[in-house]
Design a protein around this motif. Structure first.
Motif, mmCIF file in Angstrom:
data_model
loop_
_atom_site.group_PDB
_atom_site.id
_atom_site.type_symbol
_atom_site.label_atom_id
_atom_site.label_comp_id
_atom_site.label_asym_id
_atom_site.label_seq_id
_atom_site.Cartn_x
_atom_site.Cartn_y
_atom_site.Cartn_z
ATOM 1 N N GLU A 186 0.823 -1.222 0.000
ATOM 2 C CA GLU A 186 0.000 0.000 0.000
ATOM 3 C C GLU A 186 0.858 1.274 0.000
ATOM 4 O O GLU A 186 0.349 2.374 -0.271
ATOM 5 N N LEU A 187 2.164 1.130 0.315
ATOM 6 C CA LEU A 187 3.068 2.301 0.380
ATOM 7 C C LEU A 187 4.021 2.354 -0.813
ATOM 8 O O LEU A 187 4.993 3.119 -0.806
ATOM 9 N N ALA A 188 3.750 1.579 -1.851
ATOM 10 C CA ALA A 188 4.669 1.476 -2.999
ATOM 11 C C ALA A 188 4.863 2.804 -3.724
ATOM 12 O O ALA A 188 5.916 3.044 -4.326
ATOM 13 N N ALA A 189 3.878 3.694 -3.657
ATOM 14 C CA ALA A 189 3.937 4.964 -4.410
ATOM 15 C C ALA A 189 5.037 5.900 -3.904
ATOM 16 O O ALA A 189 5.413 6.842 -4.609
ATOM 17 N N TRP A 190 5.570 5.656 -2.706
ATOM 18 C CA TRP A 190 6.520 6.609 -2.122
ATOM 19 C C TRP A 190 7.981 6.171 -2.227
ATOM 20 O O TRP A 190 8.865 6.860 -1.734
ATOM 21 N N ALA A 191 8.281 5.073 -2.846
ATOM 22 C CA ALA A 191 9.666 4.599 -3.014
ATOM 23 C C ALA A 191 10.435 4.641 -1.697
ATOM 24 O O ALA A 191 11.491 5.271 -1.580
ATOM 25 N N LEU A 192 9.910 3.975 -0.700
ATOM 26 C CA LEU A 192 10.517 3.945 0.632
ATOM 27 C C LEU A 192 11.646 2.923 0.686
ATOM 28 O O LEU A 192 11.737 2.018 -0.149
ATOM 29 N N THR A 193 12.496 3.075 1.692
ATOM 30 C CA THR A 193 13.505 2.044 1.980
ATOM 31 C C THR A 193 13.320 1.578 3.409
ATOM 32 O O THR A 193 12.902 2.346 4.278
ATOM 33 N N LEU A 194 13.661 0.327 3.640
ATOM 34 C CA LEU A 194 13.543 -0.276 4.962
ATOM 35 C C LEU A 194 14.944 -0.454 5.521
ATOM 36 O O LEU A 194 15.803 -1.060 4.879
ATOM 37 N N GLU A 195 15.196 0.112 6.710
ATOM 38 C CA GLU A 195 16.543 0.089 7.270
ATOM 39 C C GLU A 195 16.505 -0.313 8.739
ATOM 40 O O GLU A 195 15.423 -0.484 9.311
ATOM 41 N N ALA A 196 17.689 -0.418 9.352
ATOM 42 C CA ALA A 196 17.833 -0.769 10.771
ATOM 43 C C ALA A 196 17.099 -2.074 11.084
ATOM 44 O O ALA A 196 16.298 -2.148 12.027
ATOM 45 N N ASP A 197 17.371 -3.099 10.262
ATOM 46 C CA ASP A 197 16.753 -4.422 10.454
ATOM 47 C C ASP A 197 15.229 -4.349 10.468
ATOM 48 O O ASP A 197 14.571 -5.039 11.254
ATOM 49 N N GLY A 198 14.686 -3.506 9.593
ATOM 50 C CA GLY A 198 13.242 -3.404 9.458
ATOM 51 C C GLY A 198 12.573 -2.481 10.447
ATOM 52 O O GLY A 198 11.340 -2.311 10.429
#
Length: 307
Positions: A243-255
């Motif tokens: 649902e958050l694909a539109a914002w080109a997010l990254t996942l960091e700090a082990d999620g």
């Protein structure tokens, strides 16, 4: 009228090496101008030309209306230079070498001014010491005192804090602020980009002899900087929700963190919509923070973009 006007200045050596390529720049009275660039970009060559130490192959430089070639003495008398190299009269005392520098520019003796300078630069207790007995940091202070001895209107600082201790660096920048407040124009080159970010009114970036950007610091950081929004999550994620694909997010700090990078100058950043969507899908976060790009990041981006 700018206090320094550099018009289509080039420098080509006999070997064929081009150090500067038709560079034009105007520096306003009373500003702190930081000249940034990688090693070999031409920073020291440019300063040396303005100070009359190196002769340009083409172009013209005016210092407060004085042509640096035709009116050399008048132009040079307006300039103080703190070079990278520690070149001092090893056997002279601190007081003698600073006083002599003042006399070189035809200024009458002024013991009160020399004393004030030495006290400001924490050199008063060393005034009778021979230069050869001083530490590197103290020798750097003497170089600054010599450059200011004739009360110049313009001060060039070429890598002034390279290899000096934290205390001198702090003293140095306090002095620069006081000089600017008194109307002195400061032009500095530095590898410590954080210092340029803190001190400069305007930034120029040199690469391979070309001035690739000249901007007010605030405008440069607004125009080329990014902001980064970080959401510290209540529970770590293994994947970013679709649902958050539109914002080109990254996942960091082990999620445990979601990061969103956006253009700081764009009014439609997408942040409000992102936060609404995060709430709608029930994704809980315990903290939110934003960070602006540093000048160093912008500098690296500018230089690497043009390689």
């Amino acid at each position: 009228m700018p206090i320094i006007s550099i018009d289509k200045v080039s420098k080509k050596y006999a070997s064929g090496q081009v150090a500067l390529e038709e560079l034009s720049l105007a520096i306003e009275k009373g500003e702190i101008f930081a000249l940034l660039g990688p090693n070999g970009a031409g920073k020291t060559t440019l300063i040396s030309i303005v100070c009359g130490i190196v002769t340009a192959s083409a172009g013209r430089v005016l210092v407060d209306g004085c042509d640096i070639v035709r009116d050399y003495r008048a132009a040079r008398a307006k300039i103080g230079l703190v070079p990278q190299e520690l070149t001092t009269d090893a056997f002279e005392s601190v007081w003698a070498t600073v006083s002599f520098s003042r006399g070189l520019f035809g200024r009458p003796a002024d013991p009160a001014h020399i004393e004030s300078l030495l006290r400001t630069l924490s050199l008063w207790d060393k005034r009778r010491a021979r230069i050869m007995t001083l530490s590197g940091g103290m020798k750097r202070r003497v170089m600054i005192a010599k450059a200011l001895s004739h009360q110049p209107e313009i001060l060039f600082l070429d890598e002034p804090t390279a290899g000096v201790d934290v205390e001198l660096r702090r003293d140095m920048w306090a002095l620069v602020r006081r000089l600017r407040d008194s109307g002195v124009t400061i032009i500095l080159t530095t590898h410590y980009i954080a210092e340029a970010e803190e001190m400069a009114d305007r930034i120029g970036v040199l690469r391979a002899g070309e001035l690739i950007v000249t901007e007010r610091k605030a405008d440069l950081m607004k125009k080329l900087g990014n902001r980064q929004l970080t959401l510290s999550l209540q529970q770590p994620l293994t994947i970013i929700p679709p649902e958050l694909a539109a914002w080109a997010l990254t996942l960091e700090a082990d999620g445990a963190q979601l990061k969103y990078t956006y253009d700081a100058s764009d009014e439609q950043t997408g942040v409000p919509a992102l936060l609404r969507r995060v709430g709608e899908i029930g994704l809980a976060f315990k903290d939110l923070s934003t960070r602006q790009s540093s000048l160093e990041e912008i500098f690296v981006h500018l230089v690497s973009d043009r390689q």
